[in-house]
Design a protein around this motif. Structure first.
Motif, PDB file in Angstrom:
ATOM      1  N   SER A 126       0.835  -1.197   0.000  1.00 34.19           N
ATOM      2  CA  SER A 126       0.000   0.000   0.000  1.00 34.19           C
ATOM      3  C   SER A 126       0.870   1.247   0.000  1.00 34.19           C
ATOM      4  O   SER A 126       1.983   1.250   0.546  1.00 34.19           O
ATOM      5  CB  SER A 126      -0.854  -0.026   1.271  1.00 34.19           C
ATOM      6  OG  SER A 126      -1.422   1.232   1.508  1.00 34.19           O
ATOM      7  N   ASN A 202     -14.219   3.665   3.930  1.00 34.87           N
ATOM      8  CA  ASN A 202     -13.615   4.297   2.760  1.00 34.87           C
ATOM      9  C   ASN A 202     -14.592   5.247   2.069  1.00 34.87           C
ATOM     10  O   ASN A 202     -15.802   5.127   2.207  1.00 34.87           O
ATOM     11  CB  ASN A 202     -13.129   3.232   1.765  1.00 34.87           C
ATOM     12  CG  ASN A 202     -12.007   2.401   2.365  1.00 34.87           C
ATOM     13  OD1 ASN A 202     -12.186   1.221   2.609  1.00 34.87           O
ATOM     14  ND2 ASN A 202     -10.872   3.019   2.629  1.00 34.87           N
ATOM     15  N   LEU A 203     -14.013   6.159   1.316  1.00 34.26           N
ATOM     16  CA  LEU A 203     -14.812   7.239   0.739  1.00 34.26           C
ATOM     17  C   LEU A 203     -15.892   6.733  -0.226  1.00 34.26           C
ATOM     18  O   LEU A 203     -17.065   7.078  -0.087  1.00 34.26           O
ATOM     19  CB  LEU A 203     -13.877   8.234   0.033  1.00 34.26           C
ATOM     20  CG  LEU A 203     -14.572   9.411  -0.650  1.00 34.26           C
ATOM     21  CD1 LEU A 203     -15.324  10.265   0.369  1.00 34.26           C
ATOM     22  CD2 LEU A 203     -13.545  10.261  -1.402  1.00 34.26           C
ATOM     23  N   GLN A 219     -19.806  12.585   5.510  1.00 34.16           N
ATOM     24  CA  GLN A 219     -18.972  13.554   6.225  1.00 34.16           C
ATOM     25  C   GLN A 219     -17.679  13.724   5.455  1.00 34.16           C
ATOM     26  O   GLN A 219     -16.986  12.735   5.179  1.00 34.16           O
ATOM     27  CB  GLN A 219     -18.663  13.041   7.631  1.00 34.16           C
ATOM     28  CG  GLN A 219     -19.903  12.850   8.484  1.00 34.16           C
ATOM     29  CD  GLN A 219     -19.540  12.548   9.926  1.00 34.16           C
ATOM     30  OE1 GLN A 219     -18.606  11.812  10.204  1.00 34.16           O
ATOM     31  NE2 GLN A 219     -20.279  13.139  10.851  1.00 34.16           N
ATOM     32  N   ARG A 234      -6.024  12.220  -3.013  1.00 35.04           N
ATOM     33  CA  ARG A 234      -5.595  10.820  -3.182  1.00 35.04           C
ATOM     34  C   ARG A 234      -5.493  10.510  -4.674  1.00 35.04           C
ATOM     35  O   ARG A 234      -6.060  11.207  -5.507  1.00 35.04           O
ATOM     36  CB  ARG A 234      -6.631   9.860  -2.582  1.00 35.04           C
ATOM     37  CG  ARG A 234      -6.829   9.967  -1.085  1.00 35.04           C
ATOM     38  CD  ARG A 234      -5.670   9.368  -0.312  1.00 35.04           C
ATOM     39  NE  ARG A 234      -5.923   9.423   1.117  1.00 35.04           N
ATOM     40  CZ  ARG A 234      -5.662  10.478   1.889  1.00 35.04           C
ATOM     41  NH1 ARG A 234      -5.139  11.577   1.363  1.00 35.04           N
ATOM     42  NH2 ARG A 234      -5.914  10.433   3.181  1.00 35.04           N
ATOM     43  N   ARG A 298     -10.115  13.768  10.037  1.00 40.18           N
ATOM     44  CA  ARG A 298     -10.062  12.414  10.595  1.00 40.18           C
ATOM     45  C   ARG A 298      -8.637  12.155  11.071  1.00 40.18           C
ATOM     46  O   ARG A 298      -7.686  12.408  10.335  1.00 40.18           O
ATOM     47  CB  ARG A 298     -10.467  11.403   9.506  1.00 40.18           C
ATOM     48  CG  ARG A 298     -10.476   9.956   9.959  1.00 40.18           C
ATOM     49  CD  ARG A 298     -11.084   9.035   8.909  1.00 40.18           C
ATOM     50  NE  ARG A 298     -10.224   8.863   7.747  1.00 40.18           N
ATOM     51  CZ  ARG A 298     -10.499   8.044   6.736  1.00 40.18           C
ATOM     52  NH1 ARG A 298     -11.630   7.349   6.738  1.00 40.18           N
ATOM     53  NH2 ARG A 298      -9.676   7.938   5.721  1.00 40.18           N
ATOM     54  N   ASP A 301      -5.219  10.923   8.994  1.00 38.26           N
ATOM     55  CA  ASP A 301      -5.298  11.092   7.543  1.00 38.26           C
ATOM     56  C   ASP A 301      -4.046  11.759   6.985  1.00 38.26           C
ATOM     57  O   ASP A 301      -3.500  12.690   7.584  1.00 38.26           O
ATOM     58  CB  ASP A 301      -6.521  11.947   7.173  1.00 38.26           C
ATOM     59  CG  ASP A 301      -7.658  11.123   6.605  1.00 38.26           C
ATOM     60  OD1 ASP A 301      -7.407   9.981   6.165  1.00 38.26           O
ATOM     61  OD2 ASP A 301      -8.802  11.620   6.610  1.00 38.26           O
TER      62      ASP A 301
HETATM   63  N1  UFG Z   1     -13.115  10.490   3.525  1.00 39.97           N
HETATM   64  C1  UFG Z   1     -14.128  11.369   3.872  1.00 39.97           C
HETATM   65  N2  UFG Z   1     -15.291  10.845   4.363  1.00 39.97           N
HETATM   66  C2  UFG Z   1     -15.491   9.518   4.542  1.00 39.97           C
HETATM   67  C3  UFG Z   1     -14.445   8.620   4.180  1.00 39.97           C
HETATM   68  C4  UFG Z   1     -13.272   9.146   3.683  1.00 39.97           C
HETATM   69  O1  UFG Z   1     -14.007  12.582   3.737  1.00 39.97           O
HETATM   70  O2  UFG Z   1     -16.564   9.106   4.998  1.00 39.97           O
HETATM   71  C5  UFG Z   1     -11.870  11.036   2.969  1.00 39.97           C
HETATM   72  C6  UFG Z   1     -10.674  10.740   3.837  1.00 39.97           C
HETATM   73  O3  UFG Z   1     -10.496  11.713   4.822  1.00 39.97           O
HETATM   74  C7  UFG Z   1      -9.558  10.733   2.796  1.00 39.97           C
HETATM   75  C8  UFG Z   1     -10.235  10.232   1.516  1.00 39.97           C
HETATM   76  O4  UFG Z   1     -11.627  10.407   1.739  1.00 39.97           O
HETATM   77  O5  UFG Z   1      -9.126  12.039   2.575  1.00 39.97           O
HETATM   78  C9  UFG Z   1      -9.958   8.778   1.237  1.00 39.97           C
HETATM   79  O6  UFG Z   1     -10.240   8.025   2.391  1.00 39.97           O
HETATM   80  P1  UFG Z   1     -10.294   6.434   2.385  1.00 39.97           P
HETATM   81  O7  UFG Z   1     -10.603   5.970   3.757  1.00 39.97           O
HETATM   82  O8  UFG Z   1     -11.168   5.960   1.278  1.00 39.97           O
HETATM   83  O9  UFG Z   1      -8.824   6.040   1.958  1.00 39.97           O
HETATM   84  P2  UFG Z   1      -7.449   6.359   2.694  1.00 39.97           P
HETATM   85  O10 UFG Z   1      -6.592   6.997   1.685  1.00 39.97           O
HETATM   86  O11 UFG Z   1      -7.589   7.032   3.975  1.00 39.97           O
HETATM   87  O12 UFG Z   1      -6.989   4.905   3.091  1.00 39.97           O
HETATM   88  C10 UFG Z   1      -6.826   3.936   2.096  1.00 39.97           C
HETATM   89  C11 UFG Z   1      -7.124   2.551   2.642  1.00 39.97           C
HETATM   90  C12 UFG Z   1      -6.153   2.183   3.694  1.00 39.97           C
HETATM   91  C13 UFG Z   1      -4.769   2.396   3.236  1.00 39.97           C
HETATM   92  C14 UFG Z   1      -4.586   3.772   2.712  1.00 39.97           C
HETATM   93  C15 UFG Z   1      -3.245   3.981   2.112  1.00 39.97           C
HETATM   94  O13 UFG Z   1      -8.409   2.522   3.189  1.00 39.97           O
HETATM   95  O14 UFG Z   1      -6.356   0.825   3.979  1.00 39.97           O
HETATM   96  O15 UFG Z   1      -5.533   4.005   1.675  1.00 39.97           O
HETATM   97  O16 UFG Z   1      -2.972   2.940   1.274  1.00 39.97           O
HETATM   98  F1  UFG Z   1      -3.907   2.228   4.251  1.00 39.97           F
END
Ligand code: UFG
Length: 344
Positions: A126, A202-203, A219, A234, A298, A301
């Motif tokens: 990852s 996840n988003l 949110q 991202r 969050r 993040d």
């Molecule tokens: N986000 C929101 N609202 C939500 C969910 C997410 O605003 O309800 C935002 C987060 O703050 C972030 C973006 O959307 O800015 C993406 O969030 P995700 O949770 O979809 O993904 P992440 O990049 O935080 O995490 C993902 C995987 C993890 C992994 C990480 C890095 O979920 O398992 O990528 O590889 F570790």
């Protein structure tokens, strides 16, 4: 016919990869304990490909069952190891569960490889290993930052275990480590897609579930980051593009094309998009409203991260090709199909 073991093959990325492997003529054996997936995924795979892959309900932490499985399906020549726990927050609550699930399973498989003469190993890593990179886009040689969670740590340690193990093994053993950015979307047939248990972390699943009315409001975690619109950035990649990279990686090892026994590739598009950009594009291409409100950041993040996929493009010979619009359409089509199925 080349035989590939796919651990976690009924999961989100695993199932899409199984489809691409079958489409390319591979014979697939899936091992999954169904802890975060449903056996019905096999029906989706069969509908798309016309082939029902072999399936074994085994936990990779169970060494004896894994040993028997390798003996049952002779001549497995490659492994794609997806099976792992992946919820960042849960890993903070239950670190030992994460270290056990993610590392014991990896060690078992690496240990069984020489016993059953399986020489090629693809690992799901990852971009989390980079933390907040100092330089963007991030390249494979960027420094590994201290992990933000036990989950992230299992990916870092997992990579190290693989390097040490392959280094000590005979020259014919090789591995490709794939560092995923943010996979989203679903297969174009909407027969398989992302199906998180409970409230999505996840988003994208949260966006689609809000659009369809299962969740009241999305949110958005923070609009005060140092980014053009203040929300996090991202590198969102279509899960089918990501799946195809695994087929390329397996073929590369089978054809002896690797430049070293352990290679590492970034799997991303090279394009960073903010949470708000994803949201507005989703609404536009699908002509649906997603109620949202901006809330606080969050914890844990990363502000912004996107890939430099040059090495994957030029050395691995793989490139993400799907547009974000198409990807967001596929995510919505899948959510709508799920909804139809559950109300029938
Ligand atoms: N986000 C929101 N609202 C939500 C969910 C997410 O605003 O309800 C935002 C987060 O703050 C972030 C973006 O959307 O800015 C993406 O969030 P995700 O949770 O979809 O993904 P992440 O990049 O935080 O995490 C993902 C995987 C993890 C992994 C990480 C890095 O979920 O398992 O990528 O590889 F570790």
């Amino acid at each position: 016919m080349s035989k590939v073991l796919v651990t976690g093959g009924t999961g989100y990325i695993g199932s899409h990869t199984v489809v691409e492997l079958i489409n390319e003529g591979f014979e697939v054996v899936i091992v999954d304990n169904l802890s975060n997936s449903n056996v019905a995924v096999l029906d989706g795979i069969e509908k798309i490909t016309g082939v029902r892959p072999a399936f074994e309900n085994i936990d990779c932490v169970d060494y004896v069952s894994m040993d028997r499985m390798f003996a049952k399906y002779e001549n497995i020549d490659s492994i794609i190891h997806f099976a792992a726990s992946k919820a960042v927050g849960e890993s903070v609550e239950k670190p030992l569960m994460y270290y056990r699930n993610n590392l014991v399973s990896l060690i078992n498989i690496l240990q069984l490889m020489p016993i059953h003469k399986v020489r090629n190993f693809v690992f799901s890593s990852s971009c989390t290993v980079y933390g907040q990179p100092d330089v963007l886009p991030v390249t494979e040689d960027a420094p590994i930052k201290p992990a933000m969670s036990p989950y992230g740590n299992t990916k870092q340690i997992g990579e190290e275990i693989i390097r040490d193990t392959i280094h000590a093994a005979p020259a014919s053993y090789q591995s490709i480590i794939l560092r995923y950015f943010n996979p989203i979307g679903a297969h174009s047939t909407a027969e398989i897609g992302e199906l998180p248990n409970g409230v999505p972390n996840n988003l994208l699943p949260f966006v689609t579930q809000t659009a369809i009315g299962i969740r009241k409001q999305l949110q958005v975690f923070g609009d005060d980051y140092d980014t053009p619109d203040g929300s996090c950035i991202r590198d969102y990649i279509h899960v089918v593009d990501l799946a195809k990279a695994h087929v390329v990686a397996v073929k590369r090892m089978l054809q002896g094309k690797s430049l070293s026994n352990v290679e590492t590739f970034n799997l991303g598009t090279g394009r960073g998009l903010s949470v708000l950009e994803i949201l507005t594009t989703f609404e536009k291409v699908n002509e649906v409203k997603v109620p949202y409100k901006i809330v606080g950041r969050r914890e844990g993040d990363i502000e912004k991260v996107w890939a430099d996929p040059t090495i994957a493009n030029e050395v691995l010979g793989w490139k993400a090709t799907e547009t974000v619009e198409e990807t967001l359409r596929s995510a919505w089509a899948w959510e709508q199909k799920l909804r139809t199925q559950t109300t029938n």
